[in-house]
Design an enzyme around this catalytic site. Structure first.
Site, PDB file in Angstrom:
ATOM      1  N   GLU A  32      20.759  41.070   7.166  1.00 58.02           N
ATOM      2  CA  GLU A  32      19.891  41.660   6.598  1.00 58.02           C
ATOM      3  C   GLU A  32      18.766  41.986   8.355  1.00 58.02           C
ATOM      4  O   GLU A  32      17.940  40.672   9.226  1.00 58.02           O
ATOM      5  CB  GLU A  32      18.218  40.527   5.652  1.00 58.02           C
ATOM      6  CG  GLU A  32      17.988  41.236   4.854  1.00 58.02           C
ATOM      7  CD  GLU A  32      18.213  43.295   4.523  1.00 58.02           C
ATOM      8  OE1 GLU A  32      19.217  42.494   3.932  1.00 58.02           O
ATOM      9  OE2 GLU A  32      17.544  44.318   4.600  1.00 58.02           O
ATOM     10  N   SER A  33      19.111  42.803   8.853  1.00 54.47           N
ATOM     11  CA  SER A  33      18.530  43.372  10.345  1.00 54.47           C
ATOM     12  C   SER A  33      16.904  42.837  10.565  1.00 54.47           C
ATOM     13  O   SER A  33      16.283  42.606  11.084  1.00 54.47           O
ATOM     14  CB  SER A  33      18.055  44.207  10.704  1.00 54.47           C
ATOM     15  OG  SER A  33      18.231  45.451   9.811  1.00 54.47           O
ATOM     16  N   CYS A  64      26.954  44.621  12.058  1.00 48.43           N
ATOM     17  CA  CYS A  64      26.408  45.440  11.272  1.00 48.43           C
ATOM     18  C   CYS A  64      24.768  45.431  10.996  1.00 48.43           C
ATOM     19  O   CYS A  64      24.168  45.415  11.890  1.00 48.43           O
ATOM     20  CB  CYS A  64      26.794  44.912   9.686  1.00 48.43           C
ATOM     21  SG  CYS A  64      26.050  45.941   8.368  1.00 48.43           S
ATOM     22  N   ARG A 121      26.875  47.391   2.597  1.00 48.98           N
ATOM     23  CA  ARG A 121      25.341  48.389   2.842  1.00 48.98           C
ATOM     24  C   ARG A 121      25.515  47.863   4.020  1.00 48.98           C
ATOM     25  O   ARG A 121      24.252  48.000   4.968  1.00 48.98           O
ATOM     26  CB  ARG A 121      24.370  47.204   2.580  1.00 48.98           C
ATOM     27  CG  ARG A 121      24.177  47.098   1.248  1.00 48.98           C
ATOM     28  CD  ARG A 121      23.297  45.947   0.239  1.00 48.98           C
ATOM     29  NE  ARG A 121      21.780  46.488   0.689  1.00 48.98           N
ATOM     30  CZ  ARG A 121      20.698  45.766   1.003  1.00 48.98           C
ATOM     31  NH1 ARG A 121      21.356  44.980   1.864  1.00 48.98           N
ATOM     32  NH2 ARG A 121      19.791  46.845   1.837  1.00 48.98           N
ATOM     33  N   HIS A 159      32.366  44.647   9.157  1.00 51.87           N
ATOM     34  CA  HIS A 159      32.202  42.748   9.833  1.00 51.87           C
ATOM     35  C   HIS A 159      33.265  42.756   9.771  1.00 51.87           C
ATOM     36  O   HIS A 159      34.266  42.522   8.142  1.00 51.87           O
ATOM     37  CB  HIS A 159      31.813  42.516   8.413  1.00 51.87           C
ATOM     38  CG  HIS A 159      30.365  42.461   8.132  1.00 51.87           C
ATOM     39  ND1 HIS A 159      29.141  41.567   8.451  1.00 51.87           N
ATOM     40  CD2 HIS A 159      29.524  43.021   6.744  1.00 51.87           C
ATOM     41  CE1 HIS A 159      28.282  41.755   7.869  1.00 51.87           C
ATOM     42  NE2 HIS A 159      27.910  42.840   7.326  1.00 51.87           N
ATOM     43  N   GLU A 191      34.549  40.268  10.884  1.00 55.93           N
ATOM     44  CA  GLU A 191      34.388  38.212  10.910  1.00 55.93           C
ATOM     45  C   GLU A 191      34.934  38.166   8.921  1.00 55.93           C
ATOM     46  O   GLU A 191      35.463  37.046   8.997  1.00 55.93           O
ATOM     47  CB  GLU A 191      33.331  37.646  10.927  1.00 55.93           C
ATOM     48  CG  GLU A 191      32.116  37.895  10.293  1.00 55.93           C
ATOM     49  CD  GLU A 191      31.842  39.196  10.520  1.00 55.93           C
ATOM     50  OE1 GLU A 191      32.243  40.385  11.210  1.00 55.93           O
ATOM     51  OE2 GLU A 191      30.356  39.505  10.352  1.00 55.93           O
TER      52      GLU A 191
HETATM   53  N1  GLN Z   1      22.150  46.710   5.416  1.00 57.59           N
HETATM   54  C1  GLN Z   1      21.617  45.708   6.026  1.00 57.59           C
HETATM   55  C2  GLN Z   1      20.666  45.369   7.182  1.00 57.59           C
HETATM   56  O1  GLN Z   1      19.730  46.729   6.901  1.00 57.59           O
HETATM   57  C3  GLN Z   1      22.706  44.772   7.239  1.00 57.59           C
HETATM   58  C4  GLN Z   1      24.015  44.567   5.988  1.00 57.59           C
HETATM   59  C5  GLN Z   1      25.062  44.031   7.066  1.00 57.59           C
HETATM   60  O2  GLN Z   1      24.784  43.056   8.001  1.00 57.59           O
HETATM   61  N2  GLN Z   1      25.705  44.031   6.018  1.00 57.59           N
HETATM   62  O3  GLN Z   1      19.554  44.884   8.112  1.00 57.59           O
END
Ligand code: GLN
Length: 185
Positions: free
Chosen positions: A47-48, A78, A132, A167, A169
């Protein structure tokens, strides 16, 4: 070689496994001193917003920016790409290192997550897990697109910065981590 994995939130254990698979020694990075001990860094998915808050709390923002300026290869997947990006729609830029504009959660909710095969220049076909994921909506002149999916850039490189909206990984494909390791020294 010591390969750092930013380990404040997200799937850092999977990143560490990828580096180990490449024959490097993974180091979980949570402090500036740990950052100073590694030759490269990956910033995991997760989650950024949480990763961003924790980077500020752990005093890692300026040290990472400085390491990048000194040429340390950094790979963001991501959320890691969002943390690296210069422009973030529906979010705040944090490291502002990678000259891309990304839109968070552009493909919709968790249920719209998907997998696809993407052909990465210089690597080959990679099984890509999009969870996501952000969409890259703009790229600067220094940014090279290494792979696209449905017309959108999904792997980009700018100097020693590498980023993917998916991803590798999670599918257990270590070749992008291997590419990062090849950029060191
Ligand atoms: N939706 C997440 C974000 O906005 C990123 C999702 C992910 O790293 N798989 O941070």
């Amino acid at each position: 070689m010591k390969a750092g994995v930013l380990a404040v939130q997200g799937d850092f254990r999977e990143h560490a496994l990828m580096f180990a698979e490449c024959g490097a020694t993974p180091v979980l990075v949570r402090t500036p001193a740990e950052l100073g001990s590694v030759a490269c860094l990956s910033i995991p998915g997760g989650e950024s917003t949480a990763i961003g808050r924790l980077l500020v709390r752990y005093d890692l923002v300026e040290p990472i920016r400085q390491a990048a300026a000194d040429g340390m290869p950094i790979y963001g997947t991501c959320a890691g790409m969002i943390v690296l990006a210069r422009t973030v729609h529906d979010g705040e830029p944090l490291l502002s290192l990678l000259d891309v504009a990304v839109r968070r959660n552009a493909y919709g909710r968790q249920s719209e997550s998907f997998e696809a095969d993407v052909d990465v220049r210089g690597i080959g076909v990679v099984r890509a897990v999009f969870i996501r994921a952000p969409r890259v909506e703009g790229i600067g002149p220094e940014v090279e697109v290494l792979a696209e999916h449905d017309g959108d850039p999904v792997v980009v490189r700018q100097g020693t910065l590498l980023a993917s909206t998916f991803h590798p990984e999670i599918a257990g494909d270590a070749r992008l981590h291997e590419r990062l390791l090849s950029m060191t020294g």
